[in-house]
Design an enzyme around this catalytic site. Sequence first.
Site, mmCIF file in Angstrom:
data_model
loop_
_atom_site.group_PDB
_atom_site.id
_atom_site.type_symbol
_atom_site.label_atom_id
_atom_site.label_comp_id
_atom_site.label_asym_id
_atom_site.label_seq_id
_atom_site.Cartn_x
_atom_site.Cartn_y
_atom_site.Cartn_z
ATOM 1 N N SER B 64 0.797 -1.235 0.000
ATOM 2 C CA SER B 64 0.000 0.000 0.000
ATOM 3 C C SER B 64 0.824 1.277 0.000
ATOM 4 C CB SER B 64 -0.934 0.028 1.217
ATOM 5 O OG SER B 64 -1.929 -0.941 1.092
ATOM 6 N N LYS B 67 0.523 3.513 -2.902
ATOM 7 C CA LYS B 67 -0.600 4.443 -3.071
ATOM 8 C C LYS B 67 -0.168 5.899 -2.971
ATOM 9 C CE LYS B 67 -3.670 0.880 -1.269
ATOM 10 N NZ LYS B 67 -4.365 0.317 -0.097
ATOM 11 N N TYR B 189 -3.656 -2.349 -10.356
ATOM 12 C CA TYR B 189 -3.576 -2.165 -8.910
ATOM 13 C C TYR B 189 -2.727 -3.262 -8.273
ATOM 14 C CZ TYR B 189 -5.123 -1.885 -4.062
ATOM 15 O OH TYR B 189 -5.153 -1.798 -2.692
ATOM 16 N N TYR B 240 -4.399 3.621 7.880
ATOM 17 C CA TYR B 240 -5.695 2.972 8.031
ATOM 18 C C TYR B 240 -6.460 3.603 9.203
ATOM 19 C CZ TYR B 240 -3.030 -0.222 5.106
ATOM 20 O OH TYR B 240 -2.244 -0.757 4.133
ATOM 21 N N VAL B 258 1.052 -3.653 4.001
ATOM 22 C CA VAL B 258 0.982 -4.936 4.700
ATOM 23 C C VAL B 258 2.242 -5.778 4.522
ATOM 24 C CG1 VAL B 258 -1.524 -5.163 4.757
ATOM 25 C CG2 VAL B 258 -0.249 -6.053 2.798
#
Lengths: 304, 304, 304, 304
Positions: B64, B67, B189, B240, B258
């Site tokens: 992630s 991103k 993605y 998160y 992660v």
Amino acid sequence: MKDLQGILHEIADLVAPLCRQGEVASYIPSLGEVSPDNFGMCVAMADGSIYGAGDWRTPFSIQSISKVFSLALVMSYDYESIWKRVFREPSGTPFNSMIQLEADRGIPRNPFINAGALVVTDRLLTLTGDAAGSVRGLLRSESGNASIDIDAVVAASEADHGHRNASMAHLLASYGNLENPVDLVLENYFKQCAMEMNCEDLAKASLFLARQGVSAGGSPFLSPNQSKRVNAVMLTCGTYDAAGEFAYRVGLPGKSGVGGGIVAIIPGRCSITVWGPALGPNGNSVAGIAALDAFTSRTGWSIF
Amino acid sequence: MKDLQGILHEIADLVAPLCRQGEVASYIPSLGEVSPDNFGMCVAMADGSIYGAGDWRTPFSIQSISKVFSLALVMSYDYESIWKRVFREPSGTPFNSMIQLEADRGIPRNPFINAGALVVTDRLLTLTGDAAGSVRGLLRSESGNASIDIDAVVAASEADHGHRNASMAHLLASYGNLENPVDLVLENYFKQCAMEMNCEDLAKASLFLARQGVSAGGSPFLSPNQSKRVNAVMLTCGTYDAAGEFAYRVGLPGKSGVGGGIVAIIPGRCSITVWGPALGPNGNSVAGIAALDAFTSRTGWSIF
Amino acid sequence: MKDLQGILHEIADLVAPLCRQGEVASYIPSLGEVSPDNFGMCVAMADGSIYGAGDWRTPFSIQSISKVFSLALVMSYDYESIWKRVFREPSGTPFNSMIQLEADRGIPRNPFINAGALVVTDRLLTLTGDAAGSVRGLLRSESGNASIDIDAVVAASEADHGHRNASMAHLLASYGNLENPVDLVLENYFKQCAMEMNCEDLAKASLFLARQGVSAGGSPFLSPNQSKRVNAVMLTCGTYDAAGEFAYRVGLPGKSGVGGGIVAIIPGRCSITVWGPALGPNGNSVAGIAALDAFTSRTGWSIF
Amino acid sequence: MKDLQGILHEIADLVAPLCRQGEVASYIPSLGEVSPDNFGMCVAMADGSIYGAGDWRTPFSIQSISKVFSLALVMSYDYESIWKRVFREPSGTPFNSMIQLEADRGIPRNPFINAGALVVTDRLLTLTGDAAGSVRGLLRSESGNASIDIDAVVAASEADHGHRNASMAHLLASYGNLENPVDLVLENYFKQCAMEMNCEDLAKASLFLARQGVSAGGSPFLSPNQSKRVNAVMLTCGTYDAAGEFAYRVGLPGKSGVGGGIVAIIPGRCSITVWGPALGPNGNSVAGIAALDAFTSRTGWSIF
């Protein structure tokens, strides 16, 4: 960069047309009577110099901004134990929502939503015996203005229209998350929110957060670490469910109130207060946010 | 303050016992095989100097963290229009929740939860024709390491186990919030998340966010304002539903993955990467957060 | 089919081993002191004949079963206007949830969850001046037992432990959905729930719902249409968020209470009461539901 | 009571003005093209006699009504094991909501919301190898009309506009609650919903639920207990989040579809079908519900 005083005057002119955008809070009569045309702004520098513009010396109801001071007081007495009773995460939902409170079994998401502030007030009541009085004492000593006081009409009016806060306090109590009787906690909470101050006094009173916790008298009120952490919570949780938007546009730790005031902090540099009674859909002052946005753009001051 | 290199070695020793706390992500086999005993840390200063400790040159799956780069790329092409399709508010719920996506009629809460990142990837696909390739290009040019690449096994494995992301992409499509075919968006993605890098390359690649958007080559990749805003979104949404906790403990804009990596930014000063595969309950590296906490405590560097 | 009396004795034997499954409600002391080994069952036929087994003449706290009688009373006075203030849809969530109440802006999902029952009690208070007294009056006249009364200890105990109901009542008031003062509504609600009755009296008192609304005295208390509609609401909403399960297993309109009682209706034929204090996860009597299940299986009586 | 044929004609006249209230489903073109002025009604008595009025022999798309037949088929093969994979509680939320599915970790609330029906179709696919074909077979044999078939244009159109169902199927798969590939389950689901039938055939095909499970040929298709339980699930869950309202007004087990059809059952007596394409806010036929309401009022037939 232009001189700071000039920037404040420019901003006051710039946001004047925005004062009629949004709605003045009207859930209690005394708030609803305030003219939306008011706009004030004040910057208190870490060195003690003060700059102001517009209605910066007109008192208003600080409302939820008081939550910063009650949290700071609890942390000054008791550092970390409050975090067993309240989280410090953004809520992601409107500021008075009971949904998360139930989903999280009575632990409010953060100390700046109403449920969390009730828990902080409850704790302060246990620690001092007089939560609203303690907040008033801090505001007076930090601002140097001994006449700061609770607006009794506003406090009484909040109590009269306080079914939602009463509902929240009873729900907290049902989960065992209040130490004092519901009515006493509510009374202190309504009084603390009904504090009346102007932009100047509020900027001075908040300055300790820009000075690593050092009080107006020069002694440490909070430790540097505590001061830094109050600022972190303000940044992530200080403007209800518009915290992300506020961080994106303004980029400073800030706390707003439904009276139309906002306090923002530039750590190491200054505290800033703005006041414009008309609120946007998330309960934050429309003119106030625009003024802070313009201020960071013009000064280039930012934490990012 | 001790020398920076010494601090990093101290921290590596300090957090070693934490490496077995938490759980290595195991939803795909290739992630689950990584040893939790790995720990790496790297600081890239704005002036270009680099400090590293532990397994800082061992590659891992950035997941992630990618991103941040896809968002920066979209903003570099297209500045503000992405914000019509994704909010920038903390989610307040676990990172892969579909609940808010439905409540908000297909507009994800922010670009760093999976749903929001799918929208950003979709936009980047429209803008460049190859979203994963664009991210890879940026990572290579900013890190100066032309061998950075997608781990094809991880990407394929993500696709095999990607029912939840597929569900989210179809839900976005049902609200008309995808411009490209669902399968193509998912493929890009999964590839973008499967980028393999080490702490050093990742710190270098993130440094533009500590330099007001200036790229490794010295030219502006983002404007100062855009860079500041990416940092603001990282602070409020980068970890998160533990964003408030991260701000409280670490006090820096940061983005976790992660795979166990975290990137943090001290604007004007440096970028920091940590890597420790074992994750806490919110999906962030346990050792990594402890290392960042220790780092800000020891250096006194903070944005608050 | 065996004779009815024999079936009841068989069922009492059959469910005895289940009496220790589940938990006796203990949120107030007087409920928690009841032995889980009690089990009673009574069938009142439309022609007036009565069959009983086990502890069918031992009084217990009817708790939420009272909600059927307050609703019937309000409908008898005022037919349809109550439905502007409360929906009649299954809640799909636990029986004391405030989440839906907030999502639905203060309109409870149905009259049998606590929030809805508070609204019904409030309406009955307006209509009669004494909601709890009206319910008691109805119970006495329909059962023919003039000694039925409120257990004052239970009522006081409910008030002492009533933060959650107080929270709900204040939330209703904040939405303008109470006509009377919060404290008065709560007092009547707690009294109405604290009514003490045995299976026999409760079966007789419910019989009007099996006789198209005709009262014990032979006069119409409800119209046939009203009686049918109370039964419909019982079927879809009478057993909290286990209404679907209850319909599936038992297949009758029914209403349960945390005292361990359940009333079920076979329109045109009989009313049935069971009592077993130990509750399952949804707050319904474990032995009671098993007894009703066995009863419908053995008699073949069903509405489906 | 008047003769049944006369009642049906009266009702057709009565509800004609309602046909333009509500909206014809338009998410796929072939449904949107149907004229809202259609209205048909049919009653199939347990003895085999048939009464019809209006457009009772005009075919329409049965859509979600098919879910009753797929559930009955699964129960006929496999009785109770399906209930490990789907609950039987009313949903309390709109019929296509994914919120509960996530909150309940991939177990749909009941077999009549889309998510639950996908699980039932998946199970039927495993049991028979051809779920849509099995449903068609049952419809043909029970109605005695071997020309009943899938409308291929509707089925293809559903697939083209099926992002939401695809999202749900992938979410089920992510929780491990599908046995077959997502695409195959979706294909069977879309085909089963695209079955084209008229009121007469649909009333005949549903009649086994009014005859304790006995098929048109006289053999038991479901056991009496199974038949009773399908009816119970229809009553509590058959009309989306308007199940309570439907029970209150109509008082019968019923299942609606977005094509405007509704099937209702009076156990032991008859099955009833109505068709009116314009839907109310909960997705049920406005004219159809009014017709059923009028029917139970005029005949006095009710289960309560």
